[in-house]
Design a protein around this motif. Structure first.
Motif, PDB file in Angstrom:
ATOM      1  N   LEU A 131       4.427   6.070   1.577  1.00 19.93           N
ATOM      2  CA  LEU A 131       5.305   8.163   1.818  1.00 19.93           C
ATOM      3  C   LEU A 131       4.219   8.569   3.029  1.00 19.93           C
ATOM      4  N   LYS A 132       3.125   8.882   2.769  1.00 18.76           N
ATOM      5  CA  LYS A 132       1.986   9.499   3.459  1.00 18.76           C
ATOM      6  C   LYS A 132       2.015   9.459   5.014  1.00 18.76           C
ATOM      7  N   GLY A 173       0.970  -1.231   0.324  1.00 19.39           N
ATOM      8  CA  GLY A 173      -0.135   0.019   0.087  1.00 19.39           C
ATOM      9  C   GLY A 173       0.627   1.216   0.424  1.00 19.39           C
ATOM     10  N   GLU A 174       0.123   2.124  -0.117  1.00 17.92           N
ATOM     11  CA  GLU A 174       0.656   3.442  -0.022  1.00 17.92           C
ATOM     12  C   GLU A 174       1.975   3.851   1.297  1.00 17.92           C
TER      13      GLU A 174
END
Length: 72
Positions: free
Chosen positions: A4-5, A1-2
């Motif tokens: 970075l954020k 999944g994501e």
């Protein structure tokens, strides 16, 4: 999944100098593999993306990144 954020958010929330985000859901990354990849982030806004490499190589790059972040 994501990755970075959430890493950027945690860096700020916990007032960290450096954080490492690494995917655990990709082949050749995460637990149980000989290699890994990551994104290093610093409080000063530096960002370094590390392509898949050995975990020892990743550790050396992390050490260098931390040294520069703390020395700045």
């Amino acid at each position: 999944g994501e990755i970075l954020k959430p890493a950027q958010d945690k860096l700020k929330q916990k007032n960290l100098d450096v954080i490492v985000a690494n995917p655990i859901d990709l082949p050749d990354a995460g637990f149980g593999t000989e290699t890994n990849q990551a994104i290093f982030l610093s409080r000063q806004g530096r960002k370094l993306e590390i392509a898949a490499c050995s975990k020892l190589q990743l550790a050396h790059q992390l050490f260098d990144f931390i040294w520069l972040a703390v020395d700045s």
